[in-house]
Design an enzyme around this catalytic site. Structure first.
Site, PDB file in Angstrom:
ATOM      1  CD  GLU A  38      -2.362   9.381   0.393  1.00 33.98           C
ATOM      2  OE1 GLU A  38      -1.892   8.486  -0.320  1.00 33.98           O
ATOM      3  OE2 GLU A  38      -2.522   9.268   1.626  1.00 33.98           O
ATOM      4  CB  THR A  82      -0.602   4.195  -0.022  1.00 29.41           C
ATOM      5  OG1 THR A  82      -0.804   5.484   0.524  1.00 29.41           O
ATOM      6  CG2 THR A  82      -0.868   4.237  -1.516  1.00 29.41           C
ATOM      7  CG  HIS A 197       0.369  11.873   2.326  1.00 35.10           C
ATOM      8  ND1 HIS A 197       0.960  12.072   3.548  1.00 35.10           N
ATOM      9  CD2 HIS A 197       0.444  10.540   2.070  1.00 35.10           C
ATOM     10  CE1 HIS A 197       1.377  10.903   4.020  1.00 35.10           C
ATOM     11  NE2 HIS A 197       1.076   9.965   3.139  1.00 35.10           N
ATOM     12  CG  ASP A 256      -4.963   6.007   0.042  1.00 36.61           C
ATOM     13  OD1 ASP A 256      -5.654   6.836   0.680  1.00 36.61           O
ATOM     14  OD2 ASP A 256      -3.714   6.115  -0.057  1.00 36.61           O
ATOM     15  CG  HIS A 257      -5.047   5.339   3.765  1.00 40.71           C
ATOM     16  ND1 HIS A 257      -4.825   6.599   4.298  1.00 40.71           N
ATOM     17  CD2 HIS A 257      -4.051   5.146   2.866  1.00 40.71           C
ATOM     18  CE1 HIS A 257      -3.730   7.111   3.762  1.00 40.71           C
ATOM     19  NE2 HIS A 257      -3.246   6.266   2.871  1.00 40.71           N
TER      20      HIS A 257
END
Ligand code: GP9
Ligand code: MN
Length: 415
Positions: A38, A82, A197, A256-257
């Protein structure tokens, strides 16, 4: 209708990268464990924060004899965050320019990596301790033919072992590996972490390094949650070894990003010791780490190929000896000699080994100097073509007309 698919199919076939015959099928039959990290960006890897190592375990993996570490790999996600990264990895297609494909096209026909693996005898599943309807996963996972979703109901979650969005990553990995021991083998598990996150909160007892010292609380805390994520990956490896699942698996780790948006550019410039974060810098900051860890391979390397999440599906399937030559995919096998150094972002920006296209301007790497747009022109067009083809496949639900066994259009498509 089907005619659009003919054009796309021709393009996909013409641009297909041949397989690397040494790597194809080399790890046939192994379990496949994918870990979506994440919000993990590459700028923290092999970097310090006020003298503290941020990712000691992931740093050690970058020169591990069993690890291929890709240091010029990028996320290609849009608003679906995600879920877009999941979509890219499963389908080797882009998410959409607007909205999240998981919500808008959860009923389409796809030909996901999970579906292929399922057909090849794998038990396919996703492990993520959130409600199954978040990002419409329950619906999309059916379309992706994922056999089982280990969601929040499969985990033991309490006040003590959760923070921020839910179950902490360390107990998540501990409980997940316990469940893996019960799975039929070979299995394909895609694990999605959660603790790193936004807004990046930790309980006191999980804080391993101090905060950073900028005017952005978000960036300051980010280093701490990244440090925790790093520790959790170490625990995952230890648990897999302890439970006897390590040797016979391939472990793929990727961000993921982005976690730090452009709203924090001032703080980011301070951390990176730059005067400002330019469009050029922002594009390169979209790099996320990719590790392909293959126990016993002994062939580990740092690989500088410019590449992205869209490339994972063919790469992984080929390592397992599963043919994808008929598949409607836009990525290329990272081990192929013909893989090109070119990664397209969802918003039309792109990065090659020599150029960055961002803010409608062309920049040279690594100087960051703006150059004549002509150098970027061929790539600009190719980026538009591929994004457009991907959109057409999704918006027209075109894969329902495609028979991936034969590589032909189904009869109902040719009216
Ligand atoms: C939710 C988690 C976070 O289950 O995957 O999604 P994101 O906000 O990063 O897209
Ligand atoms: Mn995410």
């Amino acid at each position: 209708d089907g005619s659009e698919l003919v054009e796309i199919d021709n393009y996909v076939q013409a641009n297909q990268a041949s397989v690397n015959s040494e790597m194809f099928g080399k790890y046939k039959g192994r379990n496949v464990i994918l870990v979506q990290l994440e919000s993990l960006q590459s700028f923290v890897i092999n970097n310090e924060m006020n003298g503290e190592e941020v990712t000691p375990f992931l740093n050690s993996l970058t020169n591990d004899p069993d690890t291929y570490y890709f240091n010029d790999f990028y996320h290609q996600t849009g608003l679906g965050k995600t879920s877009d990264s999941e979509f890219l990895v499963e389908n080797s297609l882009f998410g959409l320019g607007r909205g999240a494909v998981f919500f808008t096209h959860g009923g389409n026909t796809y030909n996901s990596m999970a579906e292929k693996l399922g057909k090849n005898g794998y038990f396919t599943n996703v492990m993520h301790s959130n409600n199954d309807s978040f990002w419409n996963r329950d619906v999309m996972y059916d379309a992706l033919k994922i056999s089982k979703f280990y969601d929040v109901n499969d985990y033991t979650v309490s006040d003590e072992n959760s923070v921020n969005w839910g179950l902490k990553d360390i107990p998540f990995f501990e409980q997940s590996v316990d469940m893996m021991t019960e799975m039929p083998q070979p299995f394909y598990s895609r694990m999605i972490t959660l603790t790193n996150h936004y807004p990046f909160y930790l309980d006191e007892e999980d804080i391993m390094i101090p905060e950073y010292t900028s005017d952005s609380g978000t960036l300051n805390r980010y280093f701490q949650t990244v440090r925790y994520l790093d520790e959790s990956i170490k625990v995952l490896f230890e648990e897999l070894k302890e439970k006897g699942l390590y040797e016979n698996s391939i472990i793929v780790l990727y961000g993921d990003h982005y976690g730090i948006s452009e709203n924090h550019n001032n703080a980011m410039a301070m951390y990176l010791d730059k005067e400002e974060i330019t469009d050029y810098d922002s594009a390169l900051l979209q790099s996320v780490p990719l590790y392909i860890h293959i126990p016993g391979s002994g062939d580990g390397q740092v690989i500088e190929k410019t590449s992205g999440q869209i490339d994972l599906r063919p790469t992984i399937l080929h390592l397992l000896g599963i043919n994808t030559s008929n598949d409607m995919q836009l990525g290329a096998d990272l081990f192929s000699e013909e893989h090109q150094d070119f990664v397209i972002f969802r918003d039309g920006r792109f990065v090659t080994s020599d150029y960055v296209f961002a803010g409608e301007k062309c920049y040279e790497r690594p100087s960051g100097e703006e150059i004549d747009i002509a150098a970027c022109k061929p790539y600009i067009e190719r980026a538009q073509v591929e994004l457009n083809y991907s959109d057409k496949i999704i918006n027209g639900d075109l894969l329902r007309f495609y028979d991936e066994e034969t590589g032909n259009l189904k009869k109902e498509a040719v009216k």
